[in-house]
Design a protein around this motif. Structure first.
Motif, PDB file in Angstrom:
ATOM      1  N   UNK A   1     -24.399   1.280 -15.456  1.00  0.00           N
ATOM      2  CA  UNK A   1     -25.832   0.068 -15.330  1.00  0.00           C
ATOM      3  C   UNK A   1     -24.631  -0.174 -16.201  1.00  0.00           C
ATOM      4  N   UNK A   2     -25.054  -2.037 -16.227  1.00  0.00           N
ATOM      5  CA  UNK A   2     -24.842  -3.420 -17.426  1.00  0.00           C
ATOM      6  C   UNK A   2     -25.766  -3.239 -18.731  1.00  0.00           C
ATOM      7  N   UNK A   3     -25.599  -2.468 -19.917  1.00  0.00           N
ATOM      8  CA  UNK A   3     -26.073  -2.368 -21.017  1.00  0.00           C
ATOM      9  C   UNK A   3     -25.575  -3.597 -22.197  1.00  0.00           C
ATOM     10  N   UNK A   4     -26.612  -4.139 -21.734  1.00  0.00           N
ATOM     11  CA  UNK A   4     -26.267  -6.574 -21.966  1.00  0.00           C
ATOM     12  C   UNK A   4     -27.139  -6.707 -22.885  1.00  0.00           C
ATOM     13  N   UNK A   5     -27.266  -7.915 -24.048  1.00  0.00           N
ATOM     14  CA  UNK A   5     -27.995  -7.868 -25.338  1.00  0.00           C
ATOM     15  C   UNK A   5     -27.316  -9.741 -25.197  1.00  0.00           C
ATOM     16  N   UNK A   6     -28.115  -9.788 -25.973  1.00  0.00           N
ATOM     17  CA  UNK A   6     -28.376 -11.524 -26.654  1.00  0.00           C
ATOM     18  C   UNK A   6     -27.778 -12.338 -27.711  1.00  0.00           C
ATOM     19  N   UNK A   7     -26.763 -12.483 -27.282  1.00  0.00           N
ATOM     20  CA  UNK A   7     -25.718 -12.727 -28.692  1.00  0.00           C
ATOM     21  C   UNK A   7     -25.108 -14.885 -29.357  1.00  0.00           C
ATOM     22  N   UNK A   8     -25.717 -15.086 -30.136  1.00  0.00           N
ATOM     23  CA  UNK A   8     -25.059 -16.208 -30.253  1.00  0.00           C
ATOM     24  C   UNK A   8     -23.789 -15.782 -30.681  1.00  0.00           C
ATOM     25  N   UNK A   9     -23.329 -17.252 -29.570  1.00  0.00           N
ATOM     26  CA  UNK A   9     -21.739 -17.458 -30.149  1.00  0.00           C
ATOM     27  C   UNK A   9     -21.662 -18.205 -30.616  1.00  0.00           C
ATOM     28  N   UNK A  10     -20.631 -17.429 -31.645  1.00  0.00           N
ATOM     29  CA  UNK A  10     -20.245 -18.451 -33.016  1.00  0.00           C
ATOM     30  C   UNK A  10     -19.144 -18.879 -33.196  1.00  0.00           C
ATOM     31  N   UNK A  11     -18.436 -18.885 -32.253  1.00  0.00           N
ATOM     32  CA  UNK A  11     -17.789 -20.233 -32.471  1.00  0.00           C
ATOM     33  C   UNK A  11     -17.754 -21.521 -31.396  1.00  0.00           C
ATOM     34  N   UNK A  12     -17.004 -22.424 -31.773  1.00  0.00           N
ATOM     35  CA  UNK A  12     -18.064 -23.938 -31.637  1.00  0.00           C
ATOM     36  C   UNK A  12     -17.355 -24.346 -30.440  1.00  0.00           C
TER      37      UNK A  12
END
Length: 272
Positions: free
Chosen positions: A63-74
């Motif tokens: 099963x997928x292990x997912x987490x919220x990550x801010x996108x650091x690239x513009x």
């Protein structure tokens, strides 16, 4: 003890075996607890600088292990960059920290978030307050031309425990003057204010203490917080988010959102 910075960056051909899979194109280990990585970007993937997205890996149970990550690239970047802490017993980061070029990550196609220009009213000056990996959304925003078009001054603060933990942000800030897209736009506008709380550095202490004492305004040669001119975005630990919110509200700034822009916004989806 901090590790020496290592970089892996080689061309790879994406192999889409997983649903919504993207291929890792570069990995940099900044310390023994921090790393950044870049992945391919789907042609259809659109986001606003400052937003976050769900990414992850397949777990041992399939099963997928997912987490919220801010996108650091513009938003204009052809790839997607992320900045992460290493948590040895973390369900996702214990595995994510071992990724290498050519590996695949799951990328959910719907970015969201509060740290976007649309959530702020027009102003003269914008503060970006970050601790730890909460720097990531601002790594996106300081590389976006819109930031410099909307504000005369950008105050970027980053508080970490040790000097090495500031390295990702320091190198990024120093590279901006040579950036072909925004290099000329940032001249005299971007003010970088890094502080440490544990290891000795030129500026010590939590940024909240510097705001309360007025030291940050004296060092940067700017006036105290004013709701008529100042805007702010906050991304960090729960403690920082709470304390900065209290300071901003005491100065007369109001918390806004995408649906109701005001003087400041706080990212509450995760703790950086």
């Amino acid at each position: 003890m901090n590790e020496q910075v290592t970089v892996t960056d080689t061309p790879v051909k994406p192999v889409k075996a997983l649903p919504n899979a993207q291929t890792v194109t570069a990995v940099t280990h900044w310390t023994d607890s921090l790393f950044s990585f870049r992945v391919t970007r789907p042609a259809s993937f659109r986001f606003r600088s400052g937003e976050f997205v769900m990414i992850g890996l397949m777990g041992d149970n399939g099963k997928p292990l997912l987490r919220a990550y801010s996108i650091a690239s513009p938003s204009w970047d052809e790839e997607l960059e992320f900045y992460s802490i290493k948590v040895q017993d973390g369900p996702l980061t214990s595995k994510l920290q071992h990724i290498k070029v050519g590996d695949e990550l799951i990328l959910r196609p719907k970015p969201v978030g509060t740290l976007v220009h649309d959530a702020l009213l027009p102003g003269k000056r914008v503060y970006f307050f970050a601790t730890g990996t909460g720097f990531a959304p601002f790594a996106s925003l300081i590389r976006d031309p819109e930031t410099y078009e909307k504000f005369d001054e950008i105050i970027l603060t980053h508080t970490c425990r040790e000097v090495a933990e500031l390295e990702y942000g320091r190198q990024l800030v120093e590279s901006l003057e040579a950036d072909p897209l925004i290099g000329e736009m940032i001249e005299g506008k971007l003010k970088y204010y890094p502080t440490t709380t544990r290891e000795e550095s030129p500026v010590m202490g939590r940024v909240t203490d510097h705001l309360k004492s007025g030291e940050i305004f004296e060092r940067l040669g700017i006036p105290p917080l004013d709701p008529a001119t100042d805007r702010a975005m906050v991304c960090g630990s729960m403690g920082l988010n709470k304390d900065i919110t209290e300071i901003l509200e005491a100065a007369g700034l109001r918390e806004g959102a995408n649906s109701e822009p005001k003087e400041f916004v706080v990212e509450k989806a995760f703790v950086g």
